[in-house]
Write a protein that holds these residues in place. Structure first.
Motif, short mmCIF file in Angstrom:
data_model
loop_
_atom_site.label_atom_id
_atom_site.label_comp_id
_atom_site.label_asym_id
_atom_site.label_seq_id
_atom_site.Cartn_x
_atom_site.Cartn_y
_atom_site.Cartn_z
N MET A 75 13.15 -9.13 10.21
CA MET A 75 13.14 -8.89 8.75
C MET A 75 13.64 -10.11 7.99
O MET A 75 13.78 -10.06 6.77
N GLU A 76 13.97 -11.18 8.72
CA GLU A 76 14.54 -12.40 8.14
C GLU A 76 15.83 -12.10 7.37
O GLU A 76 16.09 -12.63 6.31
N MET A 77 16.63 -11.22 7.96
CA MET A 77 17.95 -10.91 7.43
C MET A 77 18.99 -11.55 8.35
O MET A 77 18.64 -12.10 9.39
N SER A 78 20.26 -11.44 7.97
CA SER A 78 21.29 -11.95 8.87
C SER A 78 21.24 -11.16 10.18
O SER A 78 21.14 -9.92 10.15
N PRO A 79 21.33 -11.84 11.34
CA PRO A 79 21.28 -11.09 12.61
C PRO A 79 22.39 -10.06 12.73
O PRO A 79 22.29 -9.12 13.53
N ASP A 80 23.43 -10.21 11.93
CA ASP A 80 24.55 -9.25 11.99
C ASP A 80 24.38 -8.09 11.01
O ASP A 80 25.29 -7.27 10.87
N ALA A 81 23.24 -8.02 10.35
CA ALA A 81 23.03 -6.93 9.37
C ALA A 81 23.25 -5.58 10.05
O ALA A 81 22.90 -5.38 11.21
N THR A 82 23.84 -4.64 9.28
CA THR A 82 24.10 -3.31 9.84
C THR A 82 22.85 -2.44 9.73
O THR A 82 21.91 -2.77 8.98
N TYR A 83 22.88 -1.32 10.43
CA TYR A 83 21.77 -0.36 10.36
C TYR A 83 21.52 0.01 8.89
O TYR A 83 20.37 -0.01 8.43
N ALA A 84 22.60 0.31 8.14
CA ALA A 84 22.43 0.74 6.75
C ALA A 84 21.80 -0.36 5.91
O ALA A 84 20.94 -0.10 5.06
N GLU A 85 22.20 -1.60 6.15
CA GLU A 85 21.63 -2.70 5.37
C GLU A 85 20.14 -2.88 5.69
O GLU A 85 19.32 -3.13 4.80
N ILE A 86 19.80 -2.77 6.98
CA ILE A 86 18.38 -2.95 7.36
C ILE A 86 17.54 -1.82 6.75
O ILE A 86 16.47 -2.05 6.19
N ILE A 87 18.05 -0.59 6.86
CA ILE A 87 17.31 0.56 6.29
C ILE A 87 17.07 0.35 4.79
O ILE A 87 15.96 0.57 4.29
N ASP A 88 18.10 -0.07 4.08
CA ASP A 88 17.95 -0.24 2.62
C ASP A 88 16.88 -1.28 2.31
O ASP A 88 16.03 -1.09 1.45
N GLU A 89 16.94 -2.40 3.04
CA GLU A 89 15.98 -3.49 2.81
C GLU A 89 14.56 -3.03 3.19
O GLU A 89 13.60 -3.28 2.46
N PHE A 90 14.45 -2.36 4.30
CA PHE A 90 13.16 -1.87 4.80
C PHE A 90 12.56 -0.89 3.78
O PHE A 90 11.38 -0.95 3.42
N PHE A 91 13.42 0.00 3.28
CA PHE A 91 13.00 1.00 2.30
C PHE A 91 12.51 0.33 1.03
O PHE A 91 11.41 0.59 0.54
N TYR A 92 13.29 -0.62 0.56
CA TYR A 92 12.99 -1.28 -0.71
C TYR A 92 11.69 -2.09 -0.60
O TYR A 92 10.83 -2.03 -1.48
N ARG A 93 11.50 -2.79 0.51
CA ARG A 93 10.30 -3.63 0.64
C ARG A 93 9.02 -2.81 0.81
O ARG A 93 7.93 -3.32 0.61
N GLN A 94 9.16 -1.53 1.20
CA GLN A 94 7.95 -0.70 1.34
C GLN A 94 7.38 -0.27 0.01
O GLN A 94 6.27 0.26 -0.07
#
Ligand code: FMN
Ligand code: MN
Length: 476
Positions: A75-94
């Protein structure tokens, strides 16, 4: 900048120390699978097998997105991103899809074999698990097909087992979009043009495993996710389009009203569960591939591996969207990858009694809702991603009789762990809702506060204790 192909993603994994390049000769016959599986189970890196026994010039890429770190990198996020951060970003980009663009040619056309020249045995399809029914060329693959009644082109991940030099079995079940579309062709007794491609940038795989709604082209959603259009080229022998940088492309058709034994295979529930059954056949008419091609492979099995990461993420974002659209007062959602997506946990406000059952109905009505048989609903003061809190709520607040609602004959995935043989064979299952919210008909004085530091002390005391914590002599 989005990844243009799988190779750029592999370079990014290398930069973050997330891939092991293996120069030693490795056998496609179980050895590669066992290495991938062991890495899944030890939190190890992805693997690039550079020398495959019997297959000079071919490579296998194992464990593509088997950890949250690799998904964050994808997702080109920080490798340390948390599950919640990835979900939020994934949700928003959809929310902002971008249409693909058509290009004339691309690296996937570096080699083109048509008709009698096709021989699937030229690829190092691994025998992934002990006891599998055959060699799987398609684990981490994406299949494209077109709805005969509209412009809808569906992309989804459905496994492919090599039968012979130009055909594979394909695991299709009805609620899957490929099943819905294939059913239309089969009723007309027409073959369904189908193209499977593998070795693409990872967000394509993420979306191909996400329950994007009926009629929506997955490729547009991928465009939004990567913030750039996907580049597509036309197939040689049918009108379907594939990513121009795919490592390997198999073009052909799924034959109507023909079935051949497929399976068993080590599956996402963590067992070789759905056994060997007559399943549809994909006839391959052309093969195109890149120089020194990379065949990606997911060694699916006990959690957590690639399949659990991507499908659970896709479910969580899809269900969140549906619950928000329905104006449910939901405060959090989690599909624990460790549950092999047999469980979804939803935290909610409770404006009226039995909202838990409506939440479950909404989830089961979503595209991939049929895969998750257990819905746990907790009050909004519980963090759904915190298993200690969820376990406490389930154990103490869910009334064994009135707090559970079971539904028999709910269509569920045939891979669901606990189904009987009869249920599995007949293609239905069942589901359960665990309502872990306090009953609303209780008088306020009957609703007990949580006896936790946060809940049971006055603010003034909590503040004093926290401020003085080090003065008491505690180190942390
Ligand atoms: C590695 C992997 C393998 C999968 N294999 C299958 C399969 O063989 N059959 C299937 O129906 N779903 C399979 N799935 C799940 C589907 O890809 C997922 O439900 C997806 O939403 C299907 O696409 P669709 O929603 O367009 O039908 C797999 C997922 C992953 C990540
Ligand atoms: Mn779809």
């Amino acid at each position: 900048m989005a990844f243009n192909d799988l190779r750029e993603f592999i370079t990014a994994l290398e930069k973050h120390g997330e891939i092991q390049k293996i120069k030693k000769d490795v056998d496609w016959n179980l050895e590669a699978g066992a290495i991938i599986r062991r890495c899944n189970e030890t939190g190890g890196p992805a693997q690039l097998f550079e020398k495959i026994k019997d297959y000079p010039g071919h490579r296998i890429f194992g464990g593509p997105l088997a950890t949250l770190r690799r998904l964050a990198i994808a997702m080109e996020m920080s490798p340390d991103a948390t599950y919640a951060e990835i979900i939020d970003e994934f949700f928003y980009r959809q929310t902002d899809p971008i249409k693909p663009i058509l290009v004339n040619t691309g690296p996937c056309k570096e080699h083109i074999l048509v008709g009698d020249d096709v021989d699937l045995n030229m690829f190092p399809a691994p025998l992934v698990h002990g006891g599998d029914g055959g060699r799987y060329i398609g684990t981490w693959n994406v299949g494209a097909c077109k709805d005969p009644d509209s412009d809808w082109i569906n992309w989804g991940t459905y496994r492919l087992m090599v039968h012979d030099r130009n055909s594979t079995g394909i695991f299709i079940v009805f609620p899957q979009h490929v099943g819905v579309i294939f059913n239309k062709y089969e009723k007309m007794n027409k073959p369904m043009p189908y193209t499977a491609f593998m070795g693409v940038e990872p967000l394509i795989n993420l979306i191909a495993a996400t329950g994007i709604p009926h009629g929506v082209n997955e490729v547009d959603v991928v465009g939004g996710l990567r913030k750039e259009p996907v580049k597509l080229v036309k197939c040689e022998t049918n009108d379907l389009l594939v990513p121009d940088t795919a490592e390997i492309v198999l073009e052909g058709e799924i034959l109507p009203n023909i079935r051949k034994d497929e399976g068993p295979f080590g599956e996402y529930a963590g067992y070789q569960i759905s056994g060997v059954m007559p399943r549809p056949v994909f006839k391959v008419k052309a093969v195109t591939y890149r120089n020194n091609p990379i065949l990606p492979t997911s060694c699916i099995g006990t959690p957590v591996d690639d399949s659990h990461i991507v499908v659970s993420m896709g479910m969580a974002t899809g269900f969140k969207k549906a619950l928000e659209d329905g104006a449910y007062p939901v405060t959090g959602i989690y599909v624990p990858p460790e549950s092999a997506y047999h469980v979804v946990i939803v935290a909610t406000e409770t404006p009226y009694p039995y909202i838990a059952n409506r939440i479950a109905a909404c989830i089961w009505a979503q595209k991939n809702g049929f895969i998750v048989p257990r819905v746990i609903v907790v009050n909004s003061d519980v963090d759904p991603t915190n298993m200690a809190e969820v376990g406490h709520a389930l154990a103490t607040k869910c009334h064994p009789v009135r707090g559970t609602t079971t539904i028999d004959r709910l269509p569920t995935s045939p891979i669901t762990g606990f189904l009987s043989h009869e249920e599995r064979d007949q293609g239905f299952g069942c589901g359960v809702v665990y309502d872990c919210t306090w009953p609303l008909d209780w008088k306020p004085e009957h609703t007990p506060p949580r006896s936790s530091f946060n809940d049971i002390y006055p603010e003034e005391i909590k503040e004093r204790v926290l401020n003085n914590w080090k003065d008491y002599g505690f180190k942390k």
